[in-house]
Enzyme design. Structure first.
Site, PDB file in Angstrom:
ATOM      1  N   ASN A 132       0.680  -1.208   0.225  1.00 47.26           N
ATOM      2  CA  ASN A 132      -0.105   0.041   0.093  1.00 47.26           C
ATOM      3  C   ASN A 132       0.754   1.241   0.036  1.00 47.26           C
ATOM      4  O   ASN A 132       0.320   2.003  -0.649  1.00 47.26           O
ATOM      5  CB  ASN A 132      -1.038  -0.035   1.157  1.00 47.26           C
ATOM      6  N   GLU A 230       3.767  -4.194  12.301  1.00 49.17           N
ATOM      7  CA  GLU A 230       2.907  -2.890  11.781  1.00 49.17           C
ATOM      8  C   GLU A 230       1.702  -3.675  11.120  1.00 49.17           C
ATOM      9  O   GLU A 230       1.889  -3.836  10.030  1.00 49.17           O
ATOM     10  CB  GLU A 230       3.606  -1.853  11.066  1.00 49.17           C
ATOM     11  N   CYS A 264      -3.140   1.799   6.405  1.00 46.39           N
ATOM     12  CA  CYS A 264      -3.564   1.068   7.715  1.00 46.39           C
ATOM     13  C   CYS A 264      -4.441   2.265   8.815  1.00 46.39           C
ATOM     14  O   CYS A 264      -4.687   1.440   9.723  1.00 46.39           O
ATOM     15  CB  CYS A 264      -2.286   0.359   8.214  1.00 46.39           C
ATOM     16  N   GLU A 437       7.630   2.363  15.395  1.00 42.59           N
ATOM     17  CA  GLU A 437       8.694   2.625  14.442  1.00 42.59           C
ATOM     18  C   GLU A 437       8.836   4.311  14.442  1.00 42.59           C
ATOM     19  O   GLU A 437       8.114   5.104  15.096  1.00 42.59           O
ATOM     20  CB  GLU A 437       8.247   2.441  13.061  1.00 42.59           C
TER      21      GLU A 437
HETATM   22  P1  TAP Z   1       0.186  -9.084   3.512  1.00 38.21           P
HETATM   23  O1  TAP Z   1      -0.684  -9.879   2.627  1.00 38.21           O
HETATM   24  O2  TAP Z   1       0.413  -9.288   4.952  1.00 38.21           O
HETATM   25  O3  TAP Z   1       1.586  -8.924   3.007  1.00 38.21           O
HETATM   26  C1  TAP Z   1       2.442  -8.190   3.598  1.00 38.21           C
HETATM   27  C2  TAP Z   1       4.127  -8.657   3.146  1.00 38.21           C
HETATM   28  O4  TAP Z   1       4.185  -9.842   3.839  1.00 38.21           O
HETATM   29  C3  TAP Z   1       4.109  -8.595   1.610  1.00 38.21           C
HETATM   30  O5  TAP Z   1       5.600  -8.125   1.411  1.00 38.21           O
HETATM   31  C4  TAP Z   1       4.032 -10.258   1.459  1.00 38.21           C
HETATM   32  O6  TAP Z   1       4.592 -10.637   0.431  1.00 38.21           O
HETATM   33  C5  TAP Z   1       4.591 -10.676   2.606  1.00 38.21           C
HETATM   34  N1  TAP Z   1       4.141 -12.139   3.032  1.00 38.21           N
HETATM   35  C6  TAP Z   1       3.212 -12.782   2.643  1.00 38.21           C
HETATM   36  N2  TAP Z   1       3.153 -13.929   3.240  1.00 38.21           N
HETATM   37  C7  TAP Z   1       4.112 -14.206   3.926  1.00 38.21           C
HETATM   38  C8  TAP Z   1       4.746 -15.057   4.912  1.00 38.21           C
HETATM   39  N3  TAP Z   1       4.125 -16.083   5.108  1.00 38.21           N
HETATM   40  N4  TAP Z   1       5.955 -14.649   5.382  1.00 38.21           N
HETATM   41  C9  TAP Z   1       6.835 -13.615   5.276  1.00 38.21           C
HETATM   42  N5  TAP Z   1       6.316 -12.656   4.602  1.00 38.21           N
HETATM   43  C10 TAP Z   1       5.049 -12.806   3.822  1.00 38.21           C
HETATM   44  O7  TAP Z   1      -0.369  -7.480   3.614  1.00 38.21           O
HETATM   45  P2  TAP Z   1      -0.865  -6.758   2.387  1.00 38.21           P
HETATM   46  O8  TAP Z   1      -1.995  -7.292   1.861  1.00 38.21           O
HETATM   47  O9  TAP Z   1       0.409  -6.542   1.383  1.00 38.21           O
HETATM   48  O10 TAP Z   1      -0.837  -5.210   3.023  1.00 38.21           O
HETATM   49  C11 TAP Z   1      -2.357  -4.971   3.642  1.00 38.21           C
HETATM   50  C12 TAP Z   1      -2.401  -5.099   5.084  1.00 38.21           C
HETATM   51  O11 TAP Z   1      -1.193  -4.378   5.714  1.00 38.21           O
HETATM   52  C13 TAP Z   1      -3.525  -4.338   5.828  1.00 38.21           C
HETATM   53  O12 TAP Z   1      -3.972  -5.240   6.648  1.00 38.21           O
HETATM   54  C14 TAP Z   1      -3.145  -3.204   6.258  1.00 38.21           C
HETATM   55  O13 TAP Z   1      -3.646  -2.592   7.600  1.00 38.21           O
HETATM   56  C15 TAP Z   1      -1.630  -3.611   6.856  1.00 38.21           C
HETATM   57  N6  TAP Z   1      -0.803  -2.516   6.961  1.00 38.21           N
HETATM   58  C16 TAP Z   1      -0.224  -1.868   8.054  1.00 38.21           C
HETATM   59  C17 TAP Z   1       0.588  -0.903   8.180  1.00 38.21           C
HETATM   60  C18 TAP Z   1       0.941  -0.431   9.594  1.00 38.21           C
HETATM   61  S1  TAP Z   1       2.269   0.620   9.777  1.00 38.21           S
HETATM   62  N7  TAP Z   1       0.508  -0.703  10.684  1.00 38.21           N
HETATM   63  C19 TAP Z   1       0.975  -0.244   7.083  1.00 38.21           C
HETATM   64  C20 TAP Z   1       0.583  -0.432   5.766  1.00 38.21           C
HETATM   65  C21 TAP Z   1      -0.380  -1.678   5.602  1.00 38.21           C
HETATM   66  P3  TAP Z   1       3.912 -10.894  -0.929  1.00 38.21           P
HETATM   67  O14 TAP Z   1       2.577  -9.760  -1.055  1.00 38.21           O
HETATM   68  O15 TAP Z   1       5.027 -10.450  -2.121  1.00 38.21           O
HETATM   69  O16 TAP Z   1       3.467 -12.201  -1.259  1.00 38.21           O
END
Ligand code: TAP
Length: 458
Positions: A132, A230, A264, A437
């Protein structure tokens, strides 16, 4: 490499390139290079590390436009937002460039000698980034980690790796030693998992969903590896009857629809005191109608598309059976961009038990709920598993303090929606995360305290 992944421009649904998927062996090679680079880096004088990080900040600053254009194409961010994000990376680097010379230990009074503490770097830090906010979130991990004397291996999300790849190149251009900051592209289940299980990656920073973050934390626990998480959010924007309603309503769309709600910190619940609920919705409607959704390359655009077709259908699923109050705009069927992953900003009247009132949507959908009084507002704000951000609108100072202390969130703002400043701590409570962070202490979080006693007895 284990194949490639096709990148898609979310505003057009057209392919824009291929990116390599690293294998476990390639992650291991990157970590081995990082181990060597880190030893030399930690051995440099603090001022030398500071100089290199300042140079990195300057090089990023000189490439803001290029990085921003990459984010427009790869992530669909509006150009104005993308420029802010790229500049923010330079500012984060600049801020933590001060850290190597400020990581002071302590001298503790003891009997029979001199006792001092040192902040020792962990070694190699693995940073796992979501799609994101690809650049900014990456920098919150890599800048303080490098400043504290660590090497970094960074895994961008598979959907949005382009700015991270470019930042890796710019780091070398700026004079960072080879191997010190490496961007490893690939899937979470391969590259991310290897960061978790690799014995030489001594700390993991994960930003992403609560479900994957929980697994990452469990994996790190098995390796006795510290982890910063996070995670998701369902932040409340609480509007009391005594607030400046015009200002609260005018700013509410930006607080939830920025980055198409894929934030987020999105204030995806607006809690409004019952006596002004209808009036607030009357004021909100024109503000939502005026929210500019369209071509991310257009300077005046405030909101672009969602990241992918599958994410859009997940978000649309939340609207099944929902009571939609009103919606904003999105490119029409005859628009050249109509093939992109668009969804108009949507305002919903929701009951307290509805999933829109409790679950993270991560899209441009906001639930508006009435509350009765101050204790009810706090109870409702806390009625989710999350605790990341939130806003409180009131002209009553005492109430602002009481509610700010009562809401279980890591980052709150009163009469504003600000969440992120590089100089102040950021992070979530409850299922929104672990650790903090940014802010003055972030570099220290990438170190372990070593205590050394020097006997002075003769
Ligand atoms: P995820 O699907 O959880 O993916 C986040 C990262 O983790 C990606 O780089 C993903 O890689 C990787 N990942 C996936 N499976 C993994 C595993 N088994 N082991 C280690 N790494 C793995 O989240 P998303 O859909 O990209 O992002 C949206 C979520 O992030 C929302 O819930 C949002 O609230 C949260 N978020 C939180 C914050 C803070 S600062 N609290 C900021 C931004 C976003 P791939 O996608 O390349 O497979």
């Amino acid at each position: 490499m284990s194949g490639t992944f096709t990148l898609i421009n979310p505003a057009t649904a057209q392919p824009i390139g291929e990116v390599a998927r690293a294998s476990v062996e390639q992650v291991d090679e990157a970590v081995a290079r990082a181990v060597i680079a880190q030893r030399a880096w930690a051995g440099l004088a603090p001022v030398a590390r500071a100089d290199v990080l300042r140079s990195f900040a300057r090089v990023v600053e000189a490439h803001v436009e290029e990085l921003a254009q990459l984010e427009v194409r790869n992530s669909g961010h509006p150009i104005g937002s993308a420029r802010w994000e790229a500049s923010h990376v330079a500012q984060v680097l600049n801020f933590y460039a001060g850290a190597p010379e400020r990581l002071s230990g302590r001298q503790i009074p003891v009997a029979g000698g001199l006792d001092v503490t040192f902040h020792e770097p962990y070694g190699v830090v693995g940073v796992i980034v979501p799609w994101n906010f690809p650049m900014t979130i990456a920098s919150w991990g890599f800048a303080p980690a490098l400043a504290a004397g660590n090497a970094v291996v960074l895994k961008p999300a598979e959907l949005t790796p382009l700015t991270a790849i470019r930042l890796g190149e710019l780091a070398l251009e700026a004079g960072l030693p080879e191997g010190l900051f490496q961007v490893v592209t690939g899937s979470g289940s391969v590259v991310g998992q290897r960061f978790v299980s690799h014995p030489d990656v001594r700390k993991v920073v994960f930003t992403g969903s609560t479900s994957v973050g929980t697994d990452v934390a469990a994996g790190c626990a098995r390796e006795l590896k510290p982890v910063t998480l996070e995670l998701g959010g369902k932040s409340a924007n609480i509007v009391f009857a005594d607030a400046d309603l015009e200002k609260a309503a005018a700013s509410a769309p930006g607080a939830v629809f920025d980055n198409a709600g894929q934030d987020c910190c999105a204030r995806s619940r607006i809690l409004v005191q019952r006596s002004v609920y209808d009036r607030f919705l009357e004021l909100l409607e024109p503000a939502v109608a005026a929210w500019r959704v369209g071509d991310p390359a257009d300077e005046s655009t405030e909101m672009g598309p969602l990241i992918s077709a599958s994410h859009r259908s997940t978000v649309e699923g939340f609207l099944d059976g929902a009571e939609v109050a009103f919606r904003g705009s999105a490119p029409a069927a005859d628009d050249p961009l109509a093939g992109g992953f668009w969804l108009p900003p949507t305002v919903v009247r929701a009951d307290r038990g509805h999933r829109l009132a409790r679950e993270e949507v991560f899209g441009p959908v906001v639930a508006v709920l009435p509350f009765d009084d101050e204790p009810d507002a706090i109870r409702l704000a806390n009625d989710t598993i999350y605790g990341l951000a939130g806003s409180i609108w009131t002209e009553n100072l005492g109430r602002a303090v009481r509610v700010a202390r009562g809401v279980k969130s890591g980052v709150l703002s009163v009469n504003s929606h600000s969440s992120v400043r590089y100089s102040t701590p950021f992070g979530g409570m409850k299922a929104s995360g672990l650790g903090r962070e940014l802010g003055p202490d972030a570099a220290e979080h990438f170190t372990e305290t070593k205590n050394v006693f020097f006997a002075t007895d003769v």
